[in-house]
Design a protein around this motif. Structure first.
Motif, PDB file in Angstrom:
ATOM      1  N   LYS A 188       9.701 -11.431  -1.832  1.00 49.96           N
ATOM      2  CA  LYS A 188       9.763 -10.513  -0.706  1.00 49.96           C
ATOM      3  C   LYS A 188       8.347 -10.274  -0.212  1.00 49.96           C
ATOM      4  O   LYS A 188       7.404 -10.340  -0.980  1.00 49.96           O
ATOM      5  N   ILE A 189       8.199  -9.996   1.051  1.00 47.04           N
ATOM      6  CA  ILE A 189       6.890  -9.638   1.602  1.00 47.04           C
ATOM      7  C   ILE A 189       6.800  -8.114   1.610  1.00 47.04           C
ATOM      8  O   ILE A 189       7.661  -7.426   2.155  1.00 47.04           O
ATOM      9  N   PHE A 190       5.745  -7.607   0.978  1.00 44.90           N
ATOM     10  CA  PHE A 190       5.523  -6.167   0.920  1.00 44.90           C
ATOM     11  C   PHE A 190       4.444  -5.781   1.925  1.00 44.90           C
ATOM     12  O   PHE A 190       3.496  -6.533   2.146  1.00 44.90           O
ATOM     13  N   LYS A 191       4.580  -4.607   2.484  1.00 44.43           N
ATOM     14  CA  LYS A 191       3.610  -4.154   3.487  1.00 44.43           C
ATOM     15  C   LYS A 191       2.281  -3.738   2.873  1.00 44.43           C
ATOM     16  O   LYS A 191       1.241  -3.872   3.501  1.00 44.43           O
ATOM     17  N   THR A 192       2.322  -3.228   1.638  1.00 45.81           N
ATOM     18  CA  THR A 192       1.090  -2.766   0.991  1.00 45.81           C
ATOM     19  C   THR A 192       1.108  -3.129  -0.488  1.00 45.81           C
ATOM     20  O   THR A 192       2.172  -3.404  -1.062  1.00 45.81           O
ATOM     21  N   LEU A 193      -0.055  -3.106  -1.085  1.00 45.89           N
ATOM     22  CA  LEU A 193      -0.147  -3.331  -2.524  1.00 45.89           C
ATOM     23  C   LEU A 193       0.550  -2.198  -3.280  1.00 45.89           C
ATOM     24  O   LEU A 193       1.190  -2.431  -4.307  1.00 45.89           O
ATOM     25  N   ASP A 194       0.452  -0.991  -2.762  1.00 48.87           N
ATOM     26  CA  ASP A 194       1.156   0.134  -3.394  1.00 48.87           C
ATOM     27  C   ASP A 194       2.658  -0.106  -3.438  1.00 48.87           C
ATOM     28  O   ASP A 194       3.327   0.255  -4.405  1.00 48.87           O
TER      29      ASP A 194
ATOM     30  N   ASP B  88       4.851  -0.105  -6.798  1.00 47.14           N
ATOM     31  CA  ASP B  88       6.033   0.764  -6.906  1.00 47.14           C
ATOM     32  C   ASP B  88       7.271  -0.041  -7.285  1.00 47.14           C
ATOM     33  O   ASP B  88       8.046   0.362  -8.161  1.00 47.14           O
ATOM     34  N   LYS B  89       7.471  -1.173  -6.624  1.00 49.61           N
ATOM     35  CA  LYS B  89       8.647  -2.003  -6.907  1.00 49.61           C
ATOM     36  C   LYS B  89       8.587  -2.566  -8.321  1.00 49.61           C
ATOM     37  O   LYS B  89       9.589  -2.589  -9.041  1.00 49.61           O
ATOM     38  N   LEU B  90       7.402  -3.011  -8.741  1.00 53.49           N
ATOM     39  CA  LEU B  90       7.253  -3.535 -10.097  1.00 53.49           C
ATOM     40  C   LEU B  90       7.533  -2.455 -11.135  1.00 53.49           C
ATOM     41  O   LEU B  90       8.238  -2.698 -12.116  1.00 53.49           O
ATOM     42  N   CYS B  91       7.013  -1.252 -10.915  1.00 58.89           N
ATOM     43  CA  CYS B  91       7.278  -0.143 -11.843  1.00 58.89           C
ATOM     44  C   CYS B  91       8.768   0.182 -11.898  1.00 58.89           C
ATOM     45  O   CYS B  91       9.319   0.382 -12.983  1.00 58.89           O
ATOM     46  N   ASP B  92       9.431   0.205 -10.748  1.00 57.00           N
ATOM     47  CA  ASP B  92      10.870   0.464 -10.716  1.00 57.00           C
ATOM     48  C   ASP B  92      11.653  -0.604 -11.471  1.00 57.00           C
ATOM     49  O   ASP B  92      12.717  -0.335 -12.023  1.00 57.00           O
TER      50      ASP B  92
END
Length: 49
Positions: A12-18, A22-26
């Protein structure tokens, strides 16, 4: 890493590194010890000293 992708961290393309963090932590926070062992505990890893 195949298991992680299958567990909601698909390409997926994420808009920001944050957003990536966040997605990795989830994705990884709910992993159990047993699942982590099944992903990482391979014979070739155990044989490295």
């Amino acid at each position: 890493m195949k298991q992680i992708r299958q567990m909601r961290f698909e390409n997926k393309i994420f808009k920001t590194l944050d957003a990536v963090v966040d997605k990795l932590c989830d994705t990884v926070n709910p992993l159990t010890n047993e699942l982590i062992k099944s992903i990482t505990l391979h014979e070739w890893i155990l044989s490295i000293n």
